[in-house]
Design a protein around this motif. Structure first.
Motif, PDB file in Angstrom:
ATOM      1  N   UNK A  17       0.805  -1.182  -0.071  1.00 55.93           N
ATOM      2  CA  UNK A  17      -0.125  -0.131  -0.044  1.00 55.93           C
ATOM      3  C   UNK A  17       0.621   1.276   0.013  1.00 55.93           C
ATOM      4  N   UNK A  18       2.124   1.078   0.604  1.00 53.47           N
ATOM      5  CA  UNK A  18       2.745   2.410   0.716  1.00 53.47           C
ATOM      6  C   UNK A  18       3.951   2.397  -0.464  1.00 53.47           C
ATOM      7  N   UNK A  19       4.009   1.412  -1.129  1.00 55.58           N
ATOM      8  CA  UNK A  19       5.186   1.325  -2.474  1.00 55.58           C
ATOM      9  C   UNK A  19       5.378   2.483  -3.187  1.00 55.58           C
ATOM     10  N   UNK A  20       4.346   3.175  -3.616  1.00 58.73           N
ATOM     11  CA  UNK A  20       4.368   4.625  -4.538  1.00 58.73           C
ATOM     12  C   UNK A  20       4.274   5.650  -3.705  1.00 58.73           C
ATOM     13  N   UNK A  21       4.522   5.793  -2.530  1.00 61.65           N
ATOM     14  CA  UNK A  21       4.627   7.066  -1.756  1.00 61.65           C
ATOM     15  C   UNK A  21       6.047   7.519  -1.259  1.00 61.65           C
ATOM     16  N   UNK A  22       6.211   8.760  -0.998  1.00 63.32           N
ATOM     17  CA  UNK A  22       7.558   9.039  -0.904  1.00 63.32           C
ATOM     18  C   UNK A  22       8.156   8.647   0.346  1.00 63.32           C
ATOM     19  N   UNK A  23       9.498   8.095   0.243  1.00 61.75           N
ATOM     20  CA  UNK A  23      10.438   7.429   1.318  1.00 61.75           C
ATOM     21  C   UNK A  23      11.042   8.638   2.182  1.00 61.75           C
ATOM     22  N   UNK A  24      11.212   8.317   3.552  1.00 58.94           N
ATOM     23  CA  UNK A  24      12.017   9.221   4.658  1.00 58.94           C
ATOM     24  C   UNK A  24      12.686   8.378   5.221  1.00 58.94           C
ATOM     25  N   UNK A  25      13.437   8.716   5.839  1.00 56.87           N
ATOM     26  CA  UNK A  25      14.397   8.150   7.149  1.00 56.87           C
ATOM     27  C   UNK A  25      13.495   8.152   8.247  1.00 56.87           C
ATOM     28  N   UNK A  26      13.492   6.911   8.762  1.00 55.47           N
ATOM     29  CA  UNK A  26      12.647   6.599   9.917  1.00 55.47           C
ATOM     30  C   UNK A  26      12.645   7.684  11.034  1.00 55.47           C
ATOM     31  N   UNK A  27      14.063   8.141  11.305  1.00 51.66           N
ATOM     32  CA  UNK A  27      14.236   9.043  12.321  1.00 51.66           C
ATOM     33  C   UNK A  27      13.410  10.284  12.126  1.00 51.66           C
ATOM     34  N   UNK A  29      10.124  10.794  11.519  1.00 54.20           N
ATOM     35  CA  UNK A  29       9.111  10.874  12.369  1.00 54.20           C
ATOM     36  C   UNK A  29       9.031  11.576  13.346  1.00 54.20           C
ATOM     37  N   UNK A  30      10.394  11.541  14.320  1.00 55.00           N
ATOM     38  CA  UNK A  30      10.294  12.176  15.622  1.00 55.00           C
ATOM     39  C   UNK A  30      10.641  13.431  15.379  1.00 55.00           C
ATOM     40  N   UNK A  31      10.979  13.865  14.252  1.00 55.42           N
ATOM     41  CA  UNK A  31      11.425  15.416  14.063  1.00 55.42           C
ATOM     42  C   UNK A  31      10.726  16.429  13.093  1.00 55.42           C
ATOM     43  N   UNK A  32       9.914  15.327  12.480  1.00 63.07           N
ATOM     44  CA  UNK A  32       9.521  16.220  10.962  1.00 63.07           C
ATOM     45  C   UNK A  32       7.967  15.799  11.031  1.00 63.07           C
ATOM     46  N   UNK A  33       7.482  14.728  11.300  1.00 59.50           N
ATOM     47  CA  UNK A  33       6.182  14.360  11.260  1.00 59.50           C
ATOM     48  C   UNK A  33       5.778  14.179  12.932  1.00 59.50           C
ATOM     49  N   UNK A  46       4.974  -7.485  12.487  1.00 60.53           N
ATOM     50  CA  UNK A  46       5.640  -7.549  13.759  1.00 60.53           C
ATOM     51  C   UNK A  46       6.413  -6.482  14.046  1.00 60.53           C
ATOM     52  N   UNK A  47       6.293  -5.449  13.589  1.00 61.92           N
ATOM     53  CA  UNK A  47       7.345  -4.205  13.788  1.00 61.92           C
ATOM     54  C   UNK A  47       6.662  -3.124  14.661  1.00 61.92           C
ATOM     55  N   UNK A  48       7.683  -2.548  15.453  1.00 63.55           N
ATOM     56  CA  UNK A  48       7.296  -1.102  15.825  1.00 63.55           C
ATOM     57  C   UNK A  48       8.193  -0.349  15.254  1.00 63.55           C
ATOM     58  N   UNK A  49       8.338   1.039  15.326  1.00 63.51           N
ATOM     59  CA  UNK A  49       9.451   2.032  14.838  1.00 63.51           C
ATOM     60  C   UNK A  49      10.790   1.539  15.206  1.00 63.51           C
ATOM     61  N   UNK A  50      10.871   1.079  16.450  1.00 67.17           N
ATOM     62  CA  UNK A  50      12.279   0.978  17.174  1.00 67.17           C
ATOM     63  C   UNK A  50      12.781  -0.510  16.217  1.00 67.17           C
ATOM     64  N   UNK A  51      11.816  -1.272  16.025  1.00 63.83           N
ATOM     65  CA  UNK A  51      12.420  -2.731  15.642  1.00 63.83           C
ATOM     66  C   UNK A  51      12.548  -2.329  14.019  1.00 63.83           C
TER      67      UNK A  51
END
Length: 117
Positions: A17-27, A29-33, A46-51
């Motif tokens: 579902x997210x394949x065509x969306x813009x990618x960002x560094x996971x980090x 999320x805490x500073x920009x989103x 079976x993920x959370x953001x830390x995983x």
């Protein structure tokens, strides 16, 4: 004190579902989103953001990425939740997870208490 924008929906890199969306560094999320929600693909994998962050850095030796989907919440009434970040003017909205609301803050800014004469 500030307002938080409406939430974006975050997908793991492998999510169809997210394949065509813009990618960002996971980090980011805490500073920009500041307002984000996780797509069900996080739970399915079976993920959370830390995983996601740890797994991709250790396994692949690359910067962990997620894809970000901007949602259209359409005009709606502010429905306050019980979640109010310390630096937010209002509690997060149950509908969009942003902090739109009344003009006056729902709690005073730290250090803004006036001393009595």
């Amino acid at each position: 004190m500030r307002h938080y924008p409406p939430a974006v929906l975050v997908h793991v890199p492998e999510c169809v579902d997210g394949a065509a969306l813009p990618a960002v560094m996971a980090s980011v999320l805490e500073t920009g989103f500041y307002s984000h929600r996780f797509h069900f693909c996080f739970a399915e994998a079976g993920y959370d953001l830390a995983a996601v962050t740890a797994t991709h850095v250790i396994r692949d030796g690359i910067v962990p990425m997620v894809t970000v989907e901007r949602l259209d919440y359409r005009p709606h009434r502010y429905v306050p939740s019980d979640d109010q970040p310390a630096d937010a003017l209002h509690a997060r909205c149950r509908v969009c997870y942003g902090t739109h609301g009344e003009d006056k803050p729902t709690h005073p800014a730290v250090g803004s208490e006036s001393a009595s004469p």
